[in-house]
Design a protein around this motif. Structure first.
Motif, short mmCIF file in Angstrom:
data_model
loop_
_atom_site.label_atom_id
_atom_site.label_comp_id
_atom_site.label_asym_id
_atom_site.label_seq_id
_atom_site.Cartn_x
_atom_site.Cartn_y
_atom_site.Cartn_z
N VAL A 205 2.46 -8.71 -16.61
CA VAL A 205 3.79 -8.11 -16.66
C VAL A 205 4.10 -7.56 -18.05
O VAL A 205 4.63 -6.45 -18.20
CB VAL A 205 4.85 -9.13 -16.21
CG1 VAL A 205 6.26 -8.63 -16.51
CG2 VAL A 205 4.73 -9.41 -14.72
N LEU A 206 3.78 -8.33 -19.08
CA LEU A 206 4.03 -7.87 -20.45
C LEU A 206 3.18 -6.65 -20.79
O LEU A 206 3.64 -5.71 -21.45
CB LEU A 206 3.76 -9.00 -21.43
CG LEU A 206 4.74 -10.18 -21.41
CD1 LEU A 206 4.31 -11.26 -22.38
CD2 LEU A 206 6.15 -9.72 -21.72
N ALA A 207 1.92 -6.65 -20.36
CA ALA A 207 1.05 -5.50 -20.63
C ALA A 207 1.56 -4.26 -19.91
O ALA A 207 1.56 -3.15 -20.47
CB ALA A 207 -0.38 -5.81 -20.20
N PHE A 237 4.07 -1.47 -11.81
CA PHE A 237 4.89 -2.58 -12.32
C PHE A 237 5.42 -3.43 -11.17
O PHE A 237 5.49 -4.66 -11.28
CB PHE A 237 6.04 -2.03 -13.15
CG PHE A 237 6.88 -3.10 -13.79
CD1 PHE A 237 6.49 -3.70 -14.98
CD2 PHE A 237 8.06 -3.52 -13.18
CE1 PHE A 237 7.27 -4.69 -15.56
CE2 PHE A 237 8.83 -4.51 -13.76
CZ PHE A 237 8.43 -5.10 -14.95
N SER A 238 5.78 -2.79 -10.07
CA SER A 238 6.27 -3.55 -8.90
C SER A 238 5.19 -4.47 -8.34
O SER A 238 5.47 -5.62 -7.97
CB SER A 238 6.76 -2.59 -7.82
OG SER A 238 7.80 -1.77 -8.31
N PHE A 239 3.95 -3.99 -8.29
CA PHE A 239 2.86 -4.82 -7.78
C PHE A 239 2.55 -5.97 -8.73
O PHE A 239 2.29 -7.10 -8.28
CB PHE A 239 1.61 -3.97 -7.55
CG PHE A 239 1.56 -3.32 -6.21
CD1 PHE A 239 0.97 -3.96 -5.14
CD2 PHE A 239 2.12 -2.07 -6.01
CE1 PHE A 239 0.92 -3.38 -3.88
CE2 PHE A 239 2.08 -1.47 -4.76
CZ PHE A 239 1.49 -2.12 -3.70
N VAL A 240 2.57 -5.70 -10.03
CA VAL A 240 2.30 -6.77 -10.99
C VAL A 240 3.40 -7.82 -10.94
O VAL A 240 3.14 -9.03 -10.94
CB VAL A 240 2.18 -6.16 -12.41
CG1 VAL A 240 2.14 -7.25 -13.46
CG2 VAL A 240 0.93 -5.31 -12.51
N PHE A 241 4.63 -7.37 -10.90
CA PHE A 241 5.76 -8.30 -10.81
C PHE A 241 5.75 -9.03 -9.46
O PHE A 241 6.11 -10.20 -9.38
CB PHE A 241 7.07 -7.55 -11.00
CG PHE A 241 8.27 -8.44 -11.11
CD1 PHE A 241 8.51 -9.16 -12.27
CD2 PHE A 241 9.16 -8.56 -10.05
CE1 PHE A 241 9.62 -9.98 -12.37
CE2 PHE A 241 10.27 -9.38 -10.15
CZ PHE A 241 10.49 -10.10 -11.31
#
Length: 366
Positions: A205-207, A237-241
């Motif tokens: 998420v940070l990356a 970002f939605s998939f990572v989150f």
């Protein structure tokens, strides 16, 4: 929303006052300082933000006079010209920019502009190399500029620029896609390994946030609500989150399942005591009620109505609680391991389908 171009503008006109004796092709080169003594068109670049003439080592001008009175005037200009760009498909966009030259004071009754050889009048566009763009085509037009003071002759050069997307694929698309794939590794780690899975989720998420912030600073500001690359980064970002939220759900379900198993293991031991306690309380209540009926029969009749109301309310709330429990059980995961098992298939499949629609839409349907 602009471009900077270095142009060698060549203009040719005939002035009968400058005819001199000699062969048809005879010409003489004049000093650039003599331009001030000749008549020449008052040409300017439309939509120019900033322009300047080159003067190293001398003024970059050419004046050649032919025997029939034809004057060839060339000047080297660097100009920054406004170009309206639609960046909704950035970086898979095509931009059509134009370079327009027009007479400032002479209208169409006094002066006429024309391209001497049409599209061949423009040279150098075929071999032009740009960092982000490829020149797909260019063409010339003859037009008229209409203003309050009259109509003025205008020449326009249109050129279509296609942005090279390979740079952005290597710079942004591949790193963001790999971060999404890395976030899926946590699905194969046991849900009991809290530090490992939390580290994967938070790090990705940070990356991804760093890539988003970097894109905001490096990509151009657009006149549209969202660009194509912003949409893709938002999807990644939605998939990572979502992978981080998935672990929270899996961990919560496992905790609920373990708590339910502990409760089931404890219930059989406590049931006999509960039965004995209920039997004792029931016998005590019956004995007390019998003694009360023998001693004060009128008081029982007076107190019976509130007890009935309380019993009805108790049954009502008990039914409501049972219905709520049934509704919650519909969303309760029986086996917490299925959360990770299904996520291993659903996340990659959905991401692949979204990529197919994304690239098909921006590359072929727009």
């Amino acid at each position: 929303m602009d471009y900077t171009a270095t142009i060698i503008l060549r203009q040719r006109w005939t002035d009968e006052r400058l005819v001199f004796e000699g062969s048809k092709n005879k010409s003489i080169a004049l000093d650039a300082r003599l331009v001030q003594l000749l008549w020449f068109p008052d040409t300017y670049i439309v939509d120019s933000k900033k322009s300047f003439l080159h003067d190293v080592t001398v003024e970059n001008r050419l004046v050649r006079l032919f025997s029939n009175g034809t004057v060839l005037y060339a000047v080297r200009i660097t100009s920054t010209v406004a170009c309206y760009m639609d960046l909704s498909k950035y970086p898979m966009d095509k931009q059509t920019c134009k370079l327009q030259i027009e007479s400032l004071g002479y209208n169409v009754k006094d002066l006429i502009f024309t391209w001497m050889r049409g599209n061949e009048s423009v040279r150098g566009m075929d071999n032009l190399q740009l960092a982000q763009y490829t020149v797909e085509q260019f063409y010339t037009k003859i037009g008229i500029g209409t203003y309050e003071t009259g109509n003025y002759p205008r020449l326009a050069l249109y050129f279509v620029l296609k942005r090279n997307v390979i740079y952005f694929i290597l710079e942004t698309y591949i790193p963001s896609s790999l971060l999404v794939v890395v976030s899926w590794v946590s699905f194969w780690i046991s849900s009991s390994s809290v530090p490992a899975r939390t580290c994967f989720g938070v790090t990705t998420v940070l990356a991804m946030t760093t890539i988003l912030m970097g894109s905001r600073s490096s990509f151009p500001t657009a006149n549209c609500f969202i660009k194509a690359i912003d949409l893709y980064l938002g999807i990644c970002f939605s998939f990572v989150f979502g992978a981080l939220i998935e672990y929270a759900i899996a961990h919560y379900c496992s905790e609920q399942s373990s708590a339910a198993n502990k409760k089931e293991n404890k219930d059989p031991k406590e049931k006999p005591d509960e039965v004995n306690n209920t039997l004792l309380t029931n016998t005590e209540d019956t004995e007390i009620s019998e003694s009360k009926t023998e001693s004060v029969p009128v008081q029982i009749e007076i107190d019976s109505s509130p007890q009935k109301e309380n019993s009805v309310k108790f049954k009502f709330w008990k039914k409501m609680k049972e219905k709520m429990n049934d509704f919650i059980e519909l969303f309760t995961v029986r086996n917490p391991e299925n959360v990770d098992r299904y996520s291993r298939v659903i996340f990659p499949l959905v991401f692949m389908v979204i990529n197919i629609f994304y690239w098909s839409y921006y590359l072929y349907f727009t």
